[in-house]
Design a protein around this motif. Structure first.
Motif, PDB file in Angstrom:
ATOM      1  N   THR A  34      11.300  78.922  54.664  1.00  0.00           N
ATOM      2  CA  THR A  34      10.541  77.715  54.991  1.00  0.00           C
ATOM      3  C   THR A  34      10.720  76.649  53.917  1.00  0.00           C
ATOM      4  OG1 THR A  34       8.889  79.007  56.207  1.00  0.00           O
ATOM      5  CG2 THR A  34       8.242  76.805  55.481  1.00  0.00           C
ATOM      6  N   ASN A  56       2.993  74.917  60.997  1.00  0.00           N
ATOM      7  CA  ASN A  56       1.803  74.526  60.230  1.00  0.00           C
ATOM      8  C   ASN A  56       0.549  74.654  61.089  1.00  0.00           C
ATOM      9  OD1 ASN A  56       3.169  73.761  57.802  1.00  0.00           O
ATOM     10  ND2 ASN A  56       3.874  71.908  58.846  1.00  0.00           N
ATOM     11  N   LYS A  57      -0.468  75.262  60.522  1.00  0.00           N
ATOM     12  CA  LYS A  57      -1.732  75.414  61.227  1.00  0.00           C
ATOM     13  C   LYS A  57      -2.690  74.263  60.930  1.00  0.00           C
ATOM     14  CE  LYS A  57      -1.484  80.468  61.361  1.00  0.00           C
ATOM     15  NZ  LYS A  57      -2.150  81.750  61.011  1.00  0.00           N
ATOM     16  N   ASN A  58      -2.546  73.660  59.771  1.00  0.00           N
ATOM     17  CA  ASN A  58      -3.387  72.542  59.401  1.00  0.00           C
ATOM     18  C   ASN A  58      -3.017  71.305  60.232  1.00  0.00           C
ATOM     19  OD1 ASN A  58      -3.902  69.976  57.647  1.00  0.00           O
ATOM     20  ND2 ASN A  58      -5.229  71.548  56.769  1.00  0.00           N
ATOM     21  N   LEU A 113      -1.017  68.672  58.323  1.00  0.00           N
ATOM     22  CA  LEU A 113       0.374  69.068  58.093  1.00  0.00           C
ATOM     23  C   LEU A 113       1.200  68.986  59.368  1.00  0.00           C
ATOM     24  CD1 LEU A 113      -0.115  72.132  55.698  1.00  0.00           C
ATOM     25  CD2 LEU A 113       0.528  69.785  55.097  1.00  0.00           C
ATOM     26  N   LYS A 114       0.556  69.177  60.514  1.00  0.00           N
ATOM     27  CA  LYS A 114       1.272  69.058  61.786  1.00  0.00           C
ATOM     28  C   LYS A 114       1.750  67.633  62.043  1.00  0.00           C
ATOM     29  CE  LYS A 114      -0.962  72.795  64.429  1.00  0.00           C
ATOM     30  NZ  LYS A 114       0.258  73.453  64.890  1.00  0.00           N
ATOM     31  N   SER A 124      12.469  72.965  54.331  1.00  0.00           N
ATOM     32  CA  SER A 124      11.652  71.790  54.027  1.00  0.00           C
ATOM     33  C   SER A 124      12.466  70.804  53.205  1.00  0.00           C
ATOM     34  CB  SER A 124      10.391  72.210  53.259  1.00  0.00           C
ATOM     35  OG  SER A 124       9.576  73.060  54.034  1.00  0.00           O
ATOM     36  N   PHE A 165       8.413  72.532  62.544  1.00  0.00           N
ATOM     37  CA  PHE A 165       7.381  72.521  61.509  1.00  0.00           C
ATOM     38  C   PHE A 165       6.012  72.198  62.095  1.00  0.00           C
ATOM     39  CE2 PHE A 165      10.933  72.237  58.502  1.00  0.00           C
ATOM     40  CZ  PHE A 165      10.474  73.073  57.498  1.00  0.00           C
TER      41      PHE A 165
END
Length: 437
Positions: free
Chosen positions: A109, A175-177, A180-181, A113, A171
């Motif tokens: 990851t 990302n769960k936040n 961040l999504k 990134s 991504f």
């Protein structure tokens, strides 16, 4: 240290600091980081593995590099042999370092990134040129937008956009936040804009393909959201791209009845003639444009098809190795996608297998109409695909240990030898429980 330097090397491969910032060229940043990364790998601790490693993909890449060298060895010009060998060996070094260092999903990851960030630099720089420079700028040939270095051609820029888009999009799922999504969305829009400005038919069709596949597999969008975004997005890209095509003099629609398509037919014919003239080792790496006129193309033009170019320049040996890279990488990703889907159906590894697979599909589609066998993103994806398959073997062992522990916990507990609680009497006994004196 080797891992950090490998991530930096992959970033530099796309970012190309010596080209974008000429003052750094004298320091040879790519070679410097490559040497340091190799030294760090040599002196650093090696991770032993009891699993049998699948090396077919590595063998195909080594074979392809050797085929490039042998194709020009026939001319007995040693400086040229050394130059081609070094140029293609750089791909092998990056592939090897990425494969050896991507031992966990978190490392994978982080790597992508930084690669996505490098692609963002390419896109932003191209947008800056389009909106701040005149039409005489070298990155605006005939109004078609390109970037710098390895992406100085419009088709090259379109290719990296198509290959990078599904990875950046994934991504959102990784990302769960919520915050961040949202971060990848501006880059996704920038890549779409840049692709349209390249005015590349293959780029527009390829981007529509990877956008459709990515959205269909997008977990964060939901079933309704996938179709609600998919159809308008693809239609808008197609309509805007078609409008931009009207500005091209050699290709103004998707009918295939124009000068651009005819040039491709002529180039493909010349490529077949080159292969017939030297079927084993080809006519020489990089010689297609200068020889195309002599073999019936009518002008000095590129092959406009990576597979034809590879077979023509490196012969059957190089062509088989190149196809082996693509097929082996796709099969590896498919195996990882199925296997991880069984032991970790909601795992991040499944998402990576999908992202890399869609990216590779986009690469295969676009390179049927453009030339880019020497594409960094291809070998970064190939190395990541094999690393993902190696990672599955470790995850399988962990999964089996968890299953074994769960089975042990589900077994019937042994009969206790302890006395019953006070006040209880054994069946058939008339006397209450007595406590020994």
């Amino acid at each position: 240290m080797a891992y950090f330097l490998t991530v930096l090397l992959a970033f530099f491969a796309i970012f190309q600091p010596g080209v974008l910032i000429p003052a750094l060229a004298a320091a040879r940043p790519f070679f410097l980081i490559a040497i340091l990364a190799l030294l760090a790998w040599m002196v650093g601790p090696k991770q032993s593995s009891n699993f049998k490693q699948d090396r077919k993909l590595s063998y195909f890449i080594i074979g392809f590099i050797l085929a490039q060298t042998f194709s020009i060895l026939q001319f007995f010009y040693i400086p040229w042999v050394i130059e081609v060998t070094i140029e293609w060996s750089k791909l092998g070094i990056v592939y090897f370092l990425v494969l050896s260092q991507m031992t966990t999903e978190k490392r994978l990851t982080r790597l992508w990134s930084f690669i996505s960030l490098a692609v963002g630099v390419i896109a932003v720089q191209a947008m800056w040129v389009y909106h701040s420079q005149g039409l005489d700028h070298p990155q605006l040939t005939g109004g078609r937008l390109s970037s710098y270095g390895a992406y100085s051609g419009a088709n090259d820029l379109a290719l990296i956009v198509v290959c990078a888009w599904p990875i950046v999009f994934k991504f959102i799922d990784l990302n769960k936040n919520i915050f961040l999504k949202l971060i990848p969305i501006p880059l996704l829009l920038a890549l779409i804009y840049v692709d349209i400005r390249t005015i590349s038919r293959a780029g527009l069709l390829g981007l529509s393909l990877v956008m459709g596949l990515s959205m269909l597999r997008g977990r964060s969008l939901g079933k309704l959201g996938r179709w609600a975004l998919l159809i308008p997005a693809v239609v808008i890209v197609f309509i805007l791209g078609s409008k931009m095509l009207l500005t091209r003099g050699d290709a103004q629609d998707f009918s295939g009845k124009d000068e651009s398509v005819q040039n491709r037919f002529d180039a493909w014919y010349a490529g077949g003639a080159m292969l017939k003239s030297n079927p084993i080792i080809g006519v020489g790496s990089g010689r297609f444009p200068e020889l195309s006129d002599d073999f019936g193309a009518g002008a000095a033009i590129q092959a406009h098809n990576t597979i034809i170019k590879v077979f023509a320049e490196t012969g059957i040996a190089g062509g088989v190795c190149y196809l082996g890279i693509l097929i082996t990488a796709l099969l590896s990703l498919y195996r990882s996608w199925r296997r991880f889907g069984k032991i970790k159906p909601k795992g991040r590894e499944v998402l990576w297998a999908e992202a890399f697979g869609i990216s590779l599909i986009g690469f295969c589609f676009n390179t049927q109409f453009s030339v880019k066998a020497h594409e960094w993103l291809l070998y970064l994806v190939a190395a990541s695909a094999l690393a993902l398959e190696h990672l599955y073997k470790k995850e399988t062992l962990i999964y089996m240990l968890k299953v074994e522990k769960a089975m042990e916990a589900m077994e019937e507990p042994p009969v206790s030898d302890e006395l019953p609680p006070a006040g209880d009497s054994p069946p058939g006994s008339d006397n209450p429980r007595k406590v020994p004196a």
